[in-house]
Each structure stands twice: as structure tokens, then as C-alpha cells.
Design an enzyme around this catalytic site. Structure first.
Site, PDB file in Angstrom:
ATOM      1  N   ARG A   1      -1.066  -2.289 -18.368  1.00  0.00           N
ATOM      2  CA  ARG A   1      -1.803  -3.372 -18.020  1.00  0.00           C
ATOM      3  C   ARG A   1      -2.209  -3.384 -16.506  1.00  0.00           C
ATOM      4  O   ARG A   1      -2.624  -2.240 -15.951  1.00  0.00           O
ATOM      5  CB  ARG A   1      -1.192  -4.594 -18.453  1.00  0.00           C
ATOM      6  CG  ARG A   1      -1.990  -5.958 -18.411  1.00  0.00           C
ATOM      7  CD  ARG A   1      -1.457  -7.149 -18.902  1.00  0.00           C
ATOM      8  NE  ARG A   1      -0.595  -7.949 -17.820  1.00  0.00           N
ATOM      9  CZ  ARG A   1      -0.149  -8.939 -17.852  1.00  0.00           C
ATOM     10  NH1 ARG A   1      -0.089  -9.767 -19.019  1.00  0.00           N
ATOM     11  NH2 ARG A   1       0.527  -9.491 -17.060  1.00  0.00           N
TER      12      ARG A   1
ATOM     13  N   LYS B   1       1.634 -21.209 -16.164  1.00  0.00           N
ATOM     14  CA  LYS B   1       0.079 -21.044 -16.826  1.00  0.00           C
ATOM     15  C   LYS B   1       0.155 -21.573 -18.082  1.00  0.00           C
ATOM     16  O   LYS B   1      -0.909 -22.006 -18.588  1.00  0.00           O
ATOM     17  CB  LYS B   1      -0.092 -19.679 -16.698  1.00  0.00           C
ATOM     18  CG  LYS B   1       0.796 -18.587 -17.638  1.00  0.00           C
ATOM     19  CD  LYS B   1       0.122 -17.270 -17.605  1.00  0.00           C
ATOM     20  CE  LYS B   1       1.153 -16.505 -18.218  1.00  0.00           C
ATOM     21  NZ  LYS B   1       1.182 -14.928 -17.658  1.00  0.00           N
TER      22      LYS B   1
END
Ligand code: PLP
Length: 354
Positions: free
Chosen positions: A128, A35
Site C-alpha cells: 500500500r 475515520k
């Protein structure tokens, strides 16, 4: 010319081989995370050519770039319900945290005539993504194990990304215990125990990783030669794979302090300036916060000070530099994680593998 990211092929290849070998010594395989560089095909190919067999990205759109690359593709963010069709097409594996999403993934995989691998994520404290309740995770596992088009592939955890909770042996033992519980409940062996990201590398090197952990998803450590628990550089790794060149568009003697009434910046904060004396040589470069992140960038020329940046201007103090810069010269910057990510996202920045 537009600013340009330079990618050092040799240094990247070296980093990949070094980290693969290091992790192999601890019985750990790597999913290299793409990414940071927007899953650029050519860069991903360097990873695969040097031994990487699994690639991970948080965006389906990025995985699409990798469709012609021979590696197992992982989606490493829970998928959007609205993108499951594309997800099943471009990802072989996904990290999942919702039963409904797994059910729909199964339907779509069946319709596409594919088998999709699922890794269930446990949240062990970072708040998260991931299942918090063990019963809920087990219920999802039992359901997934029964779906024809789903291969219940493994279990995973992610820490040190939101709350910066650290990896430790106890947390990873917890993950291994969950793995055994899933295996007992489903009667199905899990292939993968994915123990974390670059913040788990330090624990691994200290011998604190339980033996059942057999995978890490690594971006920063591969690409920048840095672990993330103590932000130390890893031995025998390069941290200059990615750099950025930008052009000087103004060069003048200017004071270090502004004059006039000073207001607040776009975040509502009052800027602070250091008085470095009255006659400082300033360079303005054609680069801005739209293209890079000044806080995670270091000039190659150690005598240059980054003063700051606005959306489209980078201000440098070059007074102490031994080099005589001229208008139109290029300044080279070493990119850290977020700066690199932003540079790859900016359409105003070119890329060149060197
Ligand atoms: C980004 C990400 C990684 C890679 O993190 P690094 O610190 O760059 O190694 C791993 N896992 C997940 C789920 C991620 O989102």
C-alpha cells in the site's frame, strides 16, 4: 424517524482508558484513529477527555472537524498535492511517502509560518503506501531534515490493510533498523516509531514488539475492542460502543424462497437463498446498503437472522425471536467497522450519544 447511530459514551470511555493503559505497559503511545466515525467532534472529545493526546484521520476534511480539540492531529494518508494548504493548517503531523510532496509541504508551512511534522512511511510488504527502497527513504529523510519548516518527526509502517501481510518481530526490527539509519544519515533523533494499526496489537501483547517502537495508530481496537491479526475481542473491552436503530416498515409472513425466474444481482452474481421452511415472519426495515454494511452487522436480538439488504431495504427473519415485534418498532443492530463507517457517512442516519 430516521435510523439512528447510538454511541455508548461509558463503554467508549472504558475502552479508551483500557487500551491506553495496556499499550503504556509496553512503552507505546496511541494515536487514536477517528475515520470510522467521520471525526465527529463530540466523539473525539470523549477520546481526548479520557487520555488520548494524538488523533489521526485519513482525510483533511475530517481533521478540520477536530480543529477546536486539544490534541496533536495526524493526517494518516499521504496528502493530495491539491490539499496541502489545508493539510498544513489542520494537521500537525502527516505520514508522507513522496519527496515532492514533502518539499511542497515545507514551502506551504513556511508561508503559513508553521512548523509541520513529517513521519516517513516504509512499505514492508503490504504494497500500500510507503517507500520500498531504503536509499529513497534515506534521501527523503536527509532532504526533510534540512527544511526549516519541517520537523522530521519519525518513521512508520502500515500492514494488514491491502495485502493483509501480518506484523511480526522481524518486520518491525526492520523498521527500527531504518530508524537508526535515518538518525545516522541525518544526525537527527527521531521522536516517533509508529509500528502499525490494530493488527499489531496481538504482536504487542505477545511481547514481540521491539523496544524502539513507541507508537501505534489505533482505530478498530479502541472503538470495537477488537485486534485485527486474528479478529479476537480484547480482554475487558466493549464491542458495542456503536449500534444502529432502524424502524420496521413491513411485517408479514413470507416464504424463505423467492418465486419466478431468478436473475443476477447488481454485482453480476446469482443470489442464493436458504429454505428455512414455508412460513417465516419477515420484517422489512427502513435501512439499506447506503447506510450500513449487512456483512459487518449483528442484530442485538440473537434470534433475528439478517437475510440481506438492498440499497434502501433491510430484510430480517424474526420468526424465532421471543419478542413480539410490531410495525413501527425499532430493531437494534450492533455495528462492526465498515458498517459503522458507512452509517457515519450516510446523511440519512442520525447520531446520538447515550
Ligand atoms: C485506518 C488506519 C489506521 C487504523 O487502523 P485500525 O485497524 O482501525 O486500527 C492506522 N494507520 C493507517 C495508515 C490507517 O489508514
Amino acid at each position: 424517524m430516521r435510523p439512528c447511530i447510538l454511541i455508548n459514551r461509558e463503554h467508549l470511555a472504558h475502552n479508551v482508558k483500557t487500551i491506553l493503559k495496556l499499550c503504556e505497559g509496553y512503552g507505546i503511545a496511541i494515536t487514536a484513529v477517528t475515520k470510522v466515525f467521520g471525526a465527529d467532534t463530540e466523539i473525539a472529545r470523549i477520546l481526548v477527555d479520557n487520555g488520548v493526546s494524538m488523533l489521526g484521520d485519513s482525510r483533511v476534511e475530517n481533521l478540520k472537524n477536530l480543529r477546536n480539540i486539544n490534541a496533536e492531529k495526524w493526517l494518516i494518508r499521504p496528502p493530495m498535492m491539491s490539499e496541502l494548504n489545508e493539510m498544513v493548517r489542520y494537521a500537525d503531523v502527516s505520514l508522507q511517502t513522496e519527496i515532492d510532496s514533502i518539499c511542497k509541504t515545507a514551502d506551504i508551512a513556511e508561508r503559513q509560518g508553521r512548523c509541520h511534522k513529517v513521519i516517513l512511511m516504509a512499505d514492508l510488504g503490504d504494497i500500500r503506501e510507503g517507500f520500498i527502497k531504503e536509499e529513497e527513504l534515506l534521501r527523503a529523510a536527509v532532504a526533510a531534515a534540512k527544511m526549516k519548516s519541517i520537523n522530521l518527526y519519525g518513521i512508520g509502517v502500515n500492514l494488514t490493510c491491502f495485502s493483509f501481510v501480518q506484523y511480526d518481530t522481524e518486520k518491525l526490527e526492520q523498521l527500527c533498523r531504518l530508524k537508526r539509519r535515518v538518525e545516522e544519515e541525518t544526525g537527527h533523533k527521531l521522536s516517533v516509531v509508529s509500528g502499525g494499526n490494530s493488527a499489531a496489537v496481538d504482536l504487542m501483547m505477545k511481547g514481540g514488539m521491539p523496544a524502539s517502537v513507541n507508537n501505534l495508530r489505533l482505530g478498530e481496537s479502541v472503538l470495537f475492542g477488537k485486534e485485527r491479526a486474528h479478529y479476537q475481542f480484547l480482554p475487558d473491552m466493549y464491542n458495542d460502543v456503536f449500534s444502529l436503530e432502524c424502524e420496521i416498515v413491513e411485517l408479514k409472513e413470507k416464504p424463505s424462497l423467492p418465486w419466478g425466474t431468478i436473475g443476477v444481482d447488481s454485482y453480476g452474481k446469482r443470489p442464493v437463498f436458504t429454505d428455512r421452511g414455508p412460513r417465516r415472519m419477515k420484517a422489512v426495515c427502513a435501512l439499506g446498503k447506503q447506510d450500513f454494511d449487512p456483512d459487518t452487522t449483528i442484530p442485538y436480538d440473537e434470534d433475528i437472522i439478517i437475510l440481506g439488504a438492498s440499497s434502501d431495504h433491510l430484510m430480517l427473519d424474526i420468526t424465532d425471536s421471543k419478542k413480539q415485534y410490531r410495525l413501527g418498532d425499532y430493531v437494534r443492530l450492533k455495528l462492526g467497522y465498515f458498517s459503522c463507517m458507512r452509517a457515519f457517512t450516510s446523511k440519512y442516519v442520525k447520531k446520538k450519544i447515550i
